[in-house]
Design an enzyme around this catalytic site. Structure first.
Site, mmCIF file in Angstrom:
data_model
loop_
_atom_site.group_PDB
_atom_site.id
_atom_site.type_symbol
_atom_site.label_atom_id
_atom_site.label_comp_id
_atom_site.label_asym_id
_atom_site.label_seq_id
_atom_site.Cartn_x
_atom_site.Cartn_y
_atom_site.Cartn_z
ATOM 1 N N SER A 62 0.736 -1.110 -0.244
ATOM 2 C CA SER A 62 -0.311 0.044 0.075
ATOM 3 C C SER A 62 0.768 1.259 -0.093
ATOM 4 C CB SER A 62 -0.500 0.386 1.134
ATOM 5 O OG SER A 62 -0.790 -0.328 2.355
ATOM 6 N N ASP A 114 -6.699 7.211 8.715
ATOM 7 C CA ASP A 114 -6.135 6.218 9.618
ATOM 8 C C ASP A 114 -4.640 5.954 10.944
ATOM 9 O OD1 ASP A 114 -3.814 5.638 7.990
ATOM 10 O OD2 ASP A 114 -4.820 4.067 7.186
ATOM 11 N N HIS A 161 -1.445 4.571 7.119
ATOM 12 C CA HIS A 161 -0.607 4.978 6.265
ATOM 13 C C HIS A 161 -0.166 6.453 6.040
ATOM 14 C CE1 HIS A 161 -3.451 1.510 4.736
ATOM 15 N NE2 HIS A 161 -2.323 1.573 4.344
#
Length: 344
Positions: free
Chosen positions: A83, A248, A251
């Site tokens: 990610s 969050d 990330h």
């Protein structure tokens, strides 16, 4: 070299050797801590991700179109990994790390750069085989540069470090054999994730650094270069977690990805031959120099933003590497040309 650095170097070399010779998994934490890790991880997972979005912006396309010269092809850049390589956590393609790197390379090379992203959120190192196969599907369109950012999910899912490094080494070898330059952003320091509490925070930092050092050895021995992501490239991640982590708290935010791109860009440009020769000489004032690869890997894992690249295939203590602490470069922020077609 301190005793702790020597110990880290030995562990990294042992993991890398196990990966190269098919050894079994070498645990990143003792068996007695597994129950604690699982309990703490469950708590952390409940606290990480509130307000998170699974959205990953599409950053693929052509950057620096104004530099187009008839008959001169665009450089090709491919992002592989998880990610963090895909850019999860931001909302615009121009904020993703691939976009930032493509914009920076285009500005420095004064040449357009076509970006393709095959990275997948949640990917572990065993997904790199599929990503590399996709990257090399068309032999006539092999990337000039591949950037791999991988490792965090290997730690959180307790993948054996030897297995993780084996997959990464294979990916770097395949890409280099095909003719692509490769820069690996090694495993970030998971001990900086805000909701993770002690003692899991300490264990996560230890496991992250061990894997990062072993990744460095594996990648460099296959002809790649590495940049340690550490606490996402500087003390600012630990000091300003709310600024550099996204909504969050896991990330990176826009600023976090920009910080990472600033650290990786000089190494990407060096691999592409865009820096003057004097920039490639080690600078003693920045504590740069030639070291046995395991020692260079251990030092890089302990200091974010440090580059390691192969120097000599053999020496008094095996292969040697060049350790550099490059100056970070500001990267322009731009969006891909809407008419551009990403590479397959």
């Amino acid at each position: 070299m301190t005793g702790m650095s020597m110990s880290r170097a030995r562990v990294a070399r042992r993991i890398a050797a196990g990966a190269a010779y098919g050894g079994g998994g070498i645990g990143l934490a003792g068996a007695a801590t597994v129950g604690l890790l699982l309990a703490e991880a469950r708590l952390a997972r409940r606290r990480v991700g509130n307000g998170a979005s699974p959205y990953v912006p599409n950053a693929d396309g052509l950057y620096g179109a104004a530099y187009t010269v008839p008959g001169v092809p665009a450089l090709r850049l491919t992002m592989l990994g998880d990610s963090t390589a895909a850019g999860q956590g931001v909302h615009r393609g121009g904020q993703a790390p691939g976009s930032l790197l493509a914009s920076g390379v285009a500005a420095i090379a004064e040449r357009p750069v076509g970006l393709t992203t095959v990275a997948v959120p949640g990917a572990r190192s065993d997904d790199l085989e599929r990503q590399v196969t996709r990257t090399l599907a068309d032999p006539s369109r092999v990337p000039d540069m591949c950037v791999i950012m991988i490792g965090a999910n290997d730690v959180t899912h307790r993948m054996p470090a030897t297995e993780s490094v084996r997959h990464l080494s294979s990916a770097v070898r395949r890409l280099r054999t095909a003719g692509a330059e490769v820069v690996v952003g090694t495993c970030p320091d998971l001990g900086t994730i805000e909701p993770v509490r002690q003692p899991l925070r300490w264990l996560a930092r230890r496991a992250s650094r061990q894997l990062a050092a072993a990744q460095t050895i594996g990648a460099v021995e296959q002809g790649g270069r590495t940049v340690s992501l550490g606490d996402l490239l500087g003390p600012e991640f630990a000091a300003n977690p709310r600024e550099l982590f996204g909504p969050d708290s896991y990330h990176p935010s826009v600023e976090g990805y920009a910080t990472a791109a600033m650290a990786i860009l000089p190494t990407v440009c060096a691999a592409l031959g865009l820096w003057p020769a004097e920039e490639e000489r080690p600078d003693a004032a920045r504590r740069e120099g030639f070291l046995p690869v395991a020692r260079a890997a251990a030092e890089a894992a302990a200091e974010a933003g440090t580059e390691v690249t192969a120097a000599m295939p053999s020496g008094p203590r095996g292969a040697w590497a060049l350790l550099k602490r490059r100056r970070r470069r500001r990267v322009p922020v731009s969006e891909p040309e809407p008419s551009a077609q990403p590479s397959p």
